[in-house]
Design a protein around this motif. Sequence first.
Motif, mmCIF file in Angstrom:
data_model
loop_
_atom_site.group_PDB
_atom_site.id
_atom_site.type_symbol
_atom_site.label_atom_id
_atom_site.label_comp_id
_atom_site.label_asym_id
_atom_site.label_seq_id
_atom_site.Cartn_x
_atom_site.Cartn_y
_atom_site.Cartn_z
ATOM 1 N N MET A 99 -17.171 15.634 3.343
ATOM 2 C CA MET A 99 -17.878 15.038 4.268
ATOM 3 C C MET A 99 -17.089 13.513 4.516
ATOM 4 S SD MET A 99 -22.160 15.362 3.963
ATOM 5 C CE MET A 99 -22.315 14.376 5.504
ATOM 6 N N MET A 100 -16.886 12.839 3.590
ATOM 7 C CA MET A 100 -16.052 11.611 3.487
ATOM 8 C C MET A 100 -14.571 12.040 4.323
ATOM 9 S SD MET A 100 -17.875 9.103 2.499
ATOM 10 C CE MET A 100 -16.765 7.747 2.014
ATOM 11 N N ARG B 58 -20.021 10.474 22.617
ATOM 12 C CA ARG B 58 -19.082 10.982 21.619
ATOM 13 C C ARG B 58 -19.629 10.591 20.134
ATOM 14 N NH1 ARG B 58 -16.629 14.785 19.063
ATOM 15 N NH2 ARG B 58 -14.271 14.897 18.953
ATOM 16 N N ARG B 59 -19.743 11.494 19.408
ATOM 17 C CA ARG B 59 -20.141 11.194 17.905
ATOM 18 C C ARG B 59 -18.952 11.206 17.185
ATOM 19 N NH1 ARG B 59 -25.185 13.323 19.958
ATOM 20 N NH2 ARG B 59 -26.791 12.264 19.133
ATOM 21 N N SER B 60 -18.645 10.274 15.924
ATOM 22 C CA SER B 60 -17.535 10.357 15.379
ATOM 23 C C SER B 60 -17.776 11.284 13.825
ATOM 24 C CB SER B 60 -17.067 8.940 14.648
ATOM 25 O OG SER B 60 -18.208 8.493 14.056
ATOM 26 N N ASN B 61 -18.991 11.418 13.703
ATOM 27 C CA ASN B 61 -19.093 12.398 12.719
ATOM 28 C C ASN B 61 -20.583 13.493 12.806
ATOM 29 O OD1 ASN B 61 -19.245 13.466 9.783
ATOM 30 N ND2 ASN B 61 -18.396 11.461 9.403
ATOM 31 N N MET B 62 -21.073 14.273 12.016
ATOM 32 C CA MET B 62 -21.863 15.071 12.272
ATOM 33 C C MET B 62 -23.546 14.771 12.297
ATOM 34 S SD MET B 62 -22.153 17.242 8.524
ATOM 35 C CE MET B 62 -20.370 17.574 8.665
ATOM 36 N N GLU B 63 -23.706 13.424 11.650
ATOM 37 C CA GLU B 63 -24.883 12.910 11.725
ATOM 38 C C GLU B 63 -26.142 13.676 11.355
ATOM 39 O OE1 GLU B 63 -25.650 10.646 15.486
ATOM 40 O OE2 GLU B 63 -23.618 9.942 15.680
ATOM 41 N N HIS C 124 -0.276 3.222 4.678
ATOM 42 C CA HIS C 124 -1.184 2.247 4.255
ATOM 43 C C HIS C 124 -2.637 2.417 4.906
ATOM 44 C CE1 HIS C 124 -1.721 -1.853 2.572
ATOM 45 N NE2 HIS C 124 -2.360 -2.128 3.644
ATOM 46 N N GLY C 125 -3.180 3.313 3.965
ATOM 47 C CA GLY C 125 -4.432 3.872 4.502
ATOM 48 C C GLY C 125 -4.662 5.395 4.624
ATOM 49 N N PHE C 126 -5.443 6.107 4.019
ATOM 50 C CA PHE C 126 -5.391 7.641 3.932
ATOM 51 C C PHE C 126 -5.820 8.116 5.100
ATOM 52 C CE2 PHE C 126 -5.593 6.504 -0.882
ATOM 53 C CZ PHE C 126 -4.202 6.306 -1.018
ATOM 54 N N ARG C 127 -5.000 9.176 5.703
ATOM 55 C CA ARG C 127 -5.645 9.982 6.765
ATOM 56 C C ARG C 127 -5.973 11.301 6.744
ATOM 57 N NH1 ARG C 127 -2.003 5.728 8.651
ATOM 58 N NH2 ARG C 127 -2.866 4.416 9.966
ATOM 59 N N LYS C 128 -5.101 12.046 5.673
ATOM 60 C CA LYS C 128 -5.354 13.635 5.675
ATOM 61 C C LYS C 128 -6.592 13.641 5.053
ATOM 62 C CE LYS C 128 -0.249 14.202 5.116
ATOM 63 N NZ LYS C 128 0.823 14.819 3.904
ATOM 64 N N PRO C 129 -7.230 14.886 5.618
ATOM 65 C CA PRO C 129 -8.318 15.132 4.848
ATOM 66 C C PRO C 129 -8.398 15.588 3.551
ATOM 67 C CG PRO C 129 -8.316 16.055 7.286
ATOM 68 C CD PRO C 129 -6.985 15.521 6.784
ATOM 69 N N GLU C 130 -7.347 16.143 3.207
ATOM 70 C CA GLU C 130 -7.208 16.715 1.847
ATOM 71 C C GLU C 130 -6.870 15.489 0.834
ATOM 72 O OE1 GLU C 130 -2.981 17.435 3.793
ATOM 73 O OE2 GLU C 130 -5.406 17.651 4.343
ATOM 74 N N THR C 131 -6.157 14.254 1.304
ATOM 75 C CA THR C 131 -5.919 13.172 0.286
ATOM 76 C C THR C 131 -7.285 12.612 0.162
ATOM 77 O OG1 THR C 131 -3.834 13.123 1.199
ATOM 78 C CG2 THR C 131 -4.806 10.999 0.373
ATOM 79 N N ILE C 132 -8.145 12.285 1.322
ATOM 80 C CA ILE C 132 -9.400 11.609 1.284
ATOM 81 C C ILE C 132 -10.344 12.440 0.404
ATOM 82 C CG2 ILE C 132 -11.222 10.792 2.774
ATOM 83 C CD1 ILE C 132 -9.250 10.522 5.046
ATOM 84 N N ARG C 133 -10.468 13.822 0.586
ATOM 85 C CA ARG C 133 -11.066 14.457 -0.287
ATOM 86 C C ARG C 133 -11.108 14.222 -1.864
ATOM 87 N NH1 ARG C 133 -13.747 20.325 0.731
ATOM 88 N NH2 ARG C 133 -14.918 20.615 -1.201
ATOM 89 N N HIS C 134 -9.720 14.457 -2.132
ATOM 90 C CA HIS C 134 -9.192 14.453 -3.358
ATOM 91 C C HIS C 134 -9.444 12.925 -4.014
ATOM 92 C CE1 HIS C 134 -6.156 13.417 -6.704
ATOM 93 N NE2 HIS C 134 -6.469 14.951 -6.777
ATOM 94 N N PHE C 135 -9.444 11.886 -3.276
ATOM 95 C CA PHE C 135 -9.408 10.710 -3.673
ATOM 96 C C PHE C 135 -11.024 10.277 -4.224
ATOM 97 C CE2 PHE C 135 -11.386 6.408 -2.414
ATOM 98 C CZ PHE C 135 -10.780 5.646 -3.335
#
Length: 620
Positions: free
Chosen positions: A20-21, A346-351, A593-604
Motif C-alpha cells: 500500500m505504501m 480526485r483521491r490519491s489513495n484508496m482510503e 533523490h527520493g524513490f518513485r518506483k512501486p517496486e523500490t518503495i515496497r522493497h524499502f
Amino acid sequence: MVAKQSKPYGTWESPISPGMMAGGIRLNDVQWADDNTLVWVESRAGRGVLVAQTGLDAPRDLTGDDISVRGRVGYGGGEFTVRDGIVYFSASDGRLYRQALEGGTPHAITPKFGGSASPSITHNNRWVVYVHTYEGKDGLALVDVNGAMWPQKLIFGTDFVMQPCWHPSGRYLAYVAWHHPNMPWDNTQLHLVTLDFDYSGMPYVIDLDVVAGDTAIFQPEFSPDGRYLSYISDETGYGQLYIYDLETKQTRQLTDFEAEHGTPAWVQGLRMVAWAQDGIYFLRNKNGFFSLHHHDLSETVRTLDTGEYTEMEQIAVSPSGKVAMIASSYATPSRIVTLDNLRIHRRSNMENIYPIELSAVQAIDWQGHDGETVHGLYYAPNNSRFALDGKPPLMVIVHGGPTSQVVASYNADAQFFATRGYAVLMVNHRGSTGYGRAYMEKLRGNWGYYDVEDCASGAKHLIDQGLADAGKVVIMGGSAGGYTVLQSLVTKPGFYKAGICKYGIANQFMLVQDTHKFEERYNDSLLGVLPEAADLYRERSPIFHATNIKDALIIFQGADDTVVPPNQSEGMVKTLRSRGVPVDYHIYDGEGHGFRKPETIRHFYETVLKFLDQQVIYSQ
C-alpha cells in the motif's frame, strides 16, 4: 465486543502494508480552466500525467505514456498553466508543450535543450514566459503560444528566478529573483518589469523596479483588475501577505499573525494565495495546521470552513470565485477538493482504512538541551486489535531540507509505524520553517548540531513522560534528514538502538562539489564558507568519525541521485565496513533523490521491517 490481543509493540498487524505504501498517486497541482473545468497533474510511478475534469464528468487523461509532465528546473514544480481551453506544460525532456483540452496530441513549442518550468500566458493568449535553465544559466525566456518563433531571452542576469506572472494588460511582469549564496527563504527580491512591444508585437523590457527584497519573497500575483500586486514577505519575522498598489506605489500589509502565510520555495509553482473578484484567498499555517481565509481588501477577514482538512496547498480560484485546492488530514490522504460542499474530485489513495484505525496527530513542544523551545508532531501507537501494555519503541523521523517542516497532512510513514505499535515523533528541529524566521535561522552555522540535539531531546521528552521505551529508540530520515541520522549515531552512540538513512550526506566537502546548482552554496549559511570553515566541515562530516558508530545502521540510496550522489552512501559504507562496523546497504537502479518506483518503495518498507525486527524489537 472483540477482546484486544496482547502482542509486543512493533509487531502488530497493520492495515497499511508495504504494498500500500507503494501504491496510490501523488497530486502535484490543480488549476481552473474555466468555471466548470479543473486541470491537475498527478504522478503515477514517477510519471507526470495531466488530467482534466468538466462538471460531473469522470476525469480524463490529457497526456499519455509517451510523455511525462514535469518541471525541469531545480527540484521541479511549476508543471503547467491553462488558459482559454489550452494547457501549456513542461515535460521531462525539458521542452514546453501545448495541449487542447478538447483533445488531440501535445505539440512542442520550444526546442529540446535545457529545462523549463512555470509557464505563464499573456491575457491576449499570444506569449508564454517561462523559467529556463541551460548549462547553469537561469532566466526568463519568451516564446509565442504556437512555437512558430525561436524562444527569446527576456530576463537573465540573476542566478535564480521563479514564479513569473503577467499583469492583465501584458505591460508588466512580476517574478522573484535571487543570487548565490542565498536560498529562496533567505534573501530574494520581487521584480516588477515594465514592457513595451516591437513591430511584431513581441514584448521587451524597458524598465525594472524592485518592489520588495532583502528578505524572503514568495508568490507574486496580480489582482484581476490589475491594480494590485500581492506577495508574501517575512520581513516582520513571519511570512505575511502584502499588496502593492501600482497606481499609488504604496505597499499595504494585509495579515499580522504569528503564523506562516508562505512556504519555503523548494520547487517552482507553489501557491498559498489566490485572487478573486471580491478579494483574496490565503492559507495560514500555525504549528503545522492549516486554515483558509478570505480578505476583502477592506477590514473584513473571513475564516472558511474546510471540514476535516488540516493541510491545504495549491489553492486556485475560478473566474466566478470557486475555490479548489489539494487537501488532506492525518486520516485522509491528499485529495483534490472544491470548497462548494467540499466536493472530492480526485483521491490519491484508496482510503479503505477507518480513521479510528489511524493515529491522530498532535502538535507538541519540548525544551531542547539548552532550554529553548523545540517543535514537532507526535503520533501515539494505535491499533484497535491490540492492547497497550508497557512502553512502545519510538521512531524519531527527521524531515529533509533541512529547511522544511512536517505538517498535519496525511503522513504515510507516521501511520505505517504507529499502526504497528511504534510511538512516532516527527521533529521540526531548529532550522525548520513554519515557526518564524528567527527559528529557521537558528541552524545557520549549526547544521549537524541543533538538528541532532533537538531529535535527542524530543525523544527524551517522550521517554520521560513514559510514552516510549528508552532502550528501543530508532532515528530515520532522508537527504538532510539522513545526514542527521548519521551525525546522531556519530555524536550520540548508544542513545539510539538503530538508524535508517535514506540518501544521507556523509561528507560535507563532497556535497558542495557534487550537488546540483540550487543547493551548491547552501552550506555557506549552514556551515560556513570554504576554505575558512574547513575544520567545521570536517567536524560535521560523519564519514570522518565513522568509528564512533556503534549502533545498527541501514542505508538506502538511488543510483541516479544528482542531489546527494551515491558516492556519499558508498563512501560511508566502505569506511564502516573497513573498520568492522556492520552496515546494511541497498542501492536502487533508476532511482534519484527520493524513490518513485512501486517496486523500490515496497522493497524499502519490507526491508526496514525486517531490519527493525532483528535490530530493535527482538534484540536485547
